[in-house]
Design a protein around this motif. Sequence first.
Motif, PDB file in Angstrom:
ATOM      1  N   THR A  47       0.814  -1.227   0.000  1.00  0.00           N
ATOM      2  CA  THR A  47       0.000   0.000   0.000  1.00  0.00           C
ATOM      3  C   THR A  47       0.844   1.271   0.000  1.00  0.00           C
ATOM      4  O   THR A  47       0.340   2.351  -0.295  1.00  0.00           O
ATOM      5  N   GLU A  48       2.135   1.131   0.310  1.00  0.00           N
ATOM      6  CA  GLU A  48       2.988   2.313   0.281  1.00  0.00           C
ATOM      7  C   GLU A  48       3.253   2.755  -1.169  1.00  0.00           C
ATOM      8  O   GLU A  48       3.323   3.947  -1.468  1.00  0.00           O
ATOM      9  N   HIS A  49       3.437   1.777  -2.060  1.00  0.00           N
ATOM     10  CA  HIS A  49       3.862   2.088  -3.425  1.00  0.00           C
ATOM     11  C   HIS A  49       2.765   1.949  -4.484  1.00  0.00           C
ATOM     12  O   HIS A  49       2.977   2.355  -5.628  1.00  0.00           O
ATOM     13  N   PHE A  50       1.629   1.327  -4.123  1.00  0.00           N
ATOM     14  CA  PHE A  50       0.599   1.077  -5.130  1.00  0.00           C
ATOM     15  C   PHE A  50      -0.760   1.615  -4.688  1.00  0.00           C
ATOM     16  O   PHE A  50      -1.015   1.790  -3.491  1.00  0.00           O
ATOM     17  N   MET A  51      -1.601   1.870  -5.657  1.00  0.00           N
ATOM     18  CA  MET A  51      -2.932   2.418  -5.409  1.00  0.00           C
ATOM     19  C   MET A  51      -3.846   1.361  -4.810  1.00  0.00           C
ATOM     20  O   MET A  51      -3.608   0.162  -4.921  1.00  0.00           O
ATOM     21  N   SER A  52      -4.938   1.850  -4.243  1.00  0.00           N
ATOM     22  CA  SER A  52      -6.056   1.005  -3.816  1.00  0.00           C
ATOM     23  C   SER A  52      -7.153   1.141  -4.878  1.00  0.00           C
ATOM     24  O   SER A  52      -7.065   1.991  -5.778  1.00  0.00           O
ATOM     25  N   TRP A  53      -8.200   0.350  -4.738  1.00  0.00           N
ATOM     26  CA  TRP A  53      -9.342   0.498  -5.655  1.00  0.00           C
ATOM     27  C   TRP A  53     -10.009   1.856  -5.450  1.00  0.00           C
ATOM     28  O   TRP A  53     -10.520   2.450  -6.395  1.00  0.00           O
ATOM     29  N   GLU A  54      -9.975   2.351  -4.202  1.00  0.00           N
ATOM     30  CA  GLU A  54     -10.534   3.684  -3.942  1.00  0.00           C
ATOM     31  C   GLU A  54      -9.738   4.765  -4.687  1.00  0.00           C
ATOM     32  O   GLU A  54     -10.303   5.751  -5.161  1.00  0.00           O
ATOM     33  N   ASP A  55      -8.438   4.570  -4.777  1.00  0.00           N
ATOM     34  CA  ASP A  55      -7.614   5.506  -5.561  1.00  0.00           C
ATOM     35  C   ASP A  55      -8.039   5.482  -7.036  1.00  0.00           C
ATOM     36  O   ASP A  55      -8.094   6.529  -7.702  1.00  0.00           O
ATOM     37  N   ALA A  56      -8.297   4.283  -7.548  1.00  0.00           N
ATOM     38  CA  ALA A  56      -8.766   4.171  -8.938  1.00  0.00           C
ATOM     39  C   ALA A  56     -10.082   4.933  -9.113  1.00  0.00           C
ATOM     40  O   ALA A  56     -10.290   5.626 -10.121  1.00  0.00           O
ATOM     41  N   ALA A  57     -10.941   4.833  -8.105  1.00  0.00           N
ATOM     42  CA  ALA A  57     -12.223   5.558  -8.159  1.00  0.00           C
ATOM     43  C   ALA A  57     -11.976   7.070  -8.163  1.00  0.00           C
ATOM     44  O   ALA A  57     -12.690   7.816  -8.840  1.00  0.00           O
ATOM     45  N   ALA A  58     -10.963   7.508  -7.427  1.00  0.00           N
ATOM     46  CA  ALA A  58     -10.649   8.942  -7.393  1.00  0.00           C
ATOM     47  C   ALA A  58     -10.175   9.417  -8.771  1.00  0.00           C
ATOM     48  O   ALA A  58     -10.551  10.516  -9.220  1.00  0.00           O
ATOM     49  N   LEU A  59      -9.386   8.614  -9.465  1.00  0.00           N
ATOM     50  CA  LEU A  59      -8.938   8.974 -10.823  1.00  0.00           C
ATOM     51  C   LEU A  59     -10.146   9.056 -11.772  1.00  0.00           C
ATOM     52  O   LEU A  59     -10.240   9.966 -12.599  1.00  0.00           O
ATOM     53  N   HIS A  60     -11.032   8.090 -11.639  1.00  0.00           N
ATOM     54  CA  HIS A  60     -12.255   8.091 -12.460  1.00  0.00           C
ATOM     55  C   HIS A  60     -13.064   9.367 -12.204  1.00  0.00           C
ATOM     56  O   HIS A  60     -13.536  10.015 -13.146  1.00  0.00           O
ATOM     57  N   ALA A  61     -13.178   9.738 -10.927  1.00  0.00           N
ATOM     58  CA  ALA A  61     -13.945  10.939 -10.559  1.00  0.00           C
ATOM     59  C   ALA A  61     -13.311  12.207 -11.137  1.00  0.00           C
ATOM     60  O   ALA A  61     -13.998  13.197 -11.382  1.00  0.00           O
ATOM     61  N   MET A  62     -11.986  12.167 -11.360  1.00  0.00           N
ATOM     62  CA  MET A  62     -11.297  13.312 -11.967  1.00  0.00           C
ATOM     63  C   MET A  62     -11.491  13.355 -13.480  1.00  0.00           C
ATOM     64  O   MET A  62     -11.011  14.277 -14.142  1.00  0.00           O
ATOM     65  N   GLY A  63     -12.124  12.331 -14.040  1.00  0.00           N
ATOM     66  CA  GLY A  63     -12.399  12.310 -15.479  1.00  0.00           C
ATOM     67  C   GLY A  63     -11.461  11.443 -16.290  1.00  0.00           C
ATOM     68  O   GLY A  63     -11.570  11.378 -17.518  1.00  0.00           O
ATOM     69  N   PHE A  64     -10.534  10.768 -15.618  1.00  0.00           N
ATOM     70  CA  PHE A  64      -9.597   9.916 -16.349  1.00  0.00           C
ATOM     71  C   PHE A  64     -10.218   8.553 -16.630  1.00  0.00           C
ATOM     72  O   PHE A  64     -11.140   8.110 -15.940  1.00  0.00           O
ATOM     73  N   GLU A  65      -9.676   7.894 -17.653  1.00  0.00           N
ATOM     74  CA  GLU A  65     -10.142   6.548 -17.991  1.00  0.00           C
ATOM     75  C   GLU A  65      -9.431   5.511 -17.123  1.00  0.00           C
ATOM     76  O   GLU A  65      -8.208   5.562 -16.959  1.00  0.00           O
ATOM     77  N   ILE A  66     -10.206   4.571 -16.589  1.00  0.00           N
ATOM     78  CA  ILE A  66      -9.636   3.425 -15.881  1.00  0.00           C
ATOM     79  C   ILE A  66      -9.740   2.217 -16.813  1.00  0.00           C
ATOM     80  O   ILE A  66     -10.836   1.850 -17.239  1.00  0.00           O
ATOM     81  N   GLY A  67      -8.595   1.630 -17.130  1.00  0.00           N
ATOM     82  CA  GLY A  67      -8.564   0.455 -17.994  1.00  0.00           C
ATOM     83  C   GLY A  67      -8.229  -0.787 -17.184  1.00  0.00           C
ATOM     84  O   GLY A  67      -7.653  -0.706 -16.092  1.00  0.00           O
ATOM     85  N   ASN A  68      -8.598  -1.929 -17.742  1.00  0.00           N
ATOM     86  CA  ASN A  68      -8.355  -3.223 -17.089  1.00  0.00           C
ATOM     87  C   ASN A  68      -6.954  -3.721 -17.476  1.00  0.00           C
ATOM     88  O   ASN A  68      -6.587  -3.720 -18.652  1.00  0.00           O
ATOM     89  N   HIS A  69      -6.179  -4.104 -16.467  1.00  0.00           N
ATOM     90  CA  HIS A  69      -4.809  -4.589 -16.719  1.00  0.00           C
ATOM     91  C   HIS A  69      -4.643  -5.996 -16.138  1.00  0.00           C
ATOM     92  O   HIS A  69      -3.536  -6.406 -15.819  1.00  0.00           O
TER      93      HIS A  69
END
Length: 252
Positions: free
Chosen positions: A48-70
Amino acid sequence: MNSPIPDKTVVLTFDDAVKSHVAFVAPLLKKHGFGATFFVCNAWMDDTEHFMSWEDAAALHAMGFEIGNHSWTHAGFVTAQDAEKLRGELAQVEEALAAVGVPRPVSFGWPGNGFGPEPLAVLREKGYQFARRGMQPEQPYGEIRLGPLYDVTRHDPLLIPTSGDAYPEWTLEHFKKVVDRARDGRIAIVQFHGVPDIAHPWVHTPPEQFRKYVQYLADGGFHVIALREVGRYLPAAGEIDDPMARRRWPEK
Ligand SMILES: [Zn+2]
């Protein structure tokens, strides 16, 4: 009728759900009104120090960015045997995103840049519209090279090539070479990992370098978009016959 592609169209992609994506990259891109795609996987989220959580991904989505599946595990999806595994992992990521309110992705980032015909068929069947591969097989992995530009009339949208794969030794001059080629209907697709990337130093981008790249795009009036936005430029389905769709990388 599909829209003409503006010169200087650049797609920015960021792989592996690195913490610096939400902490540094997204706010900087937002300041310039740039789009981008963040390809997220669960593989390293326990760190968790170096990588995002799913909530972080949601925050990027809320900013208008695309979340892709990896994918969930970031395994290679190259062979016929890998295809069923991919089907399960696409669903795992979709469910984790749904749990934090992020809609089902339309884009996929091939993990490790590997690909093959059977996993490709799974992406198509599951309704994915865009997928980014690496600079391979055109260029060797791990070297500072210029990858192919994305030609919407020639490349399968599920095998969109990387035009530049960012390594720690990249210079502003090299970045310029990657993106300056984006003209005459061709799009530059740039692949980044963390900015910085402490856990995966071989794909690290120093933040001070990244600031220079972003400033160059801003000063040059580049059209910086997420991968899903290339949809408006695509020819009708069935008009593309990409021989890469019958290949796999790495080859056995
Ligand atoms: Zn990756």
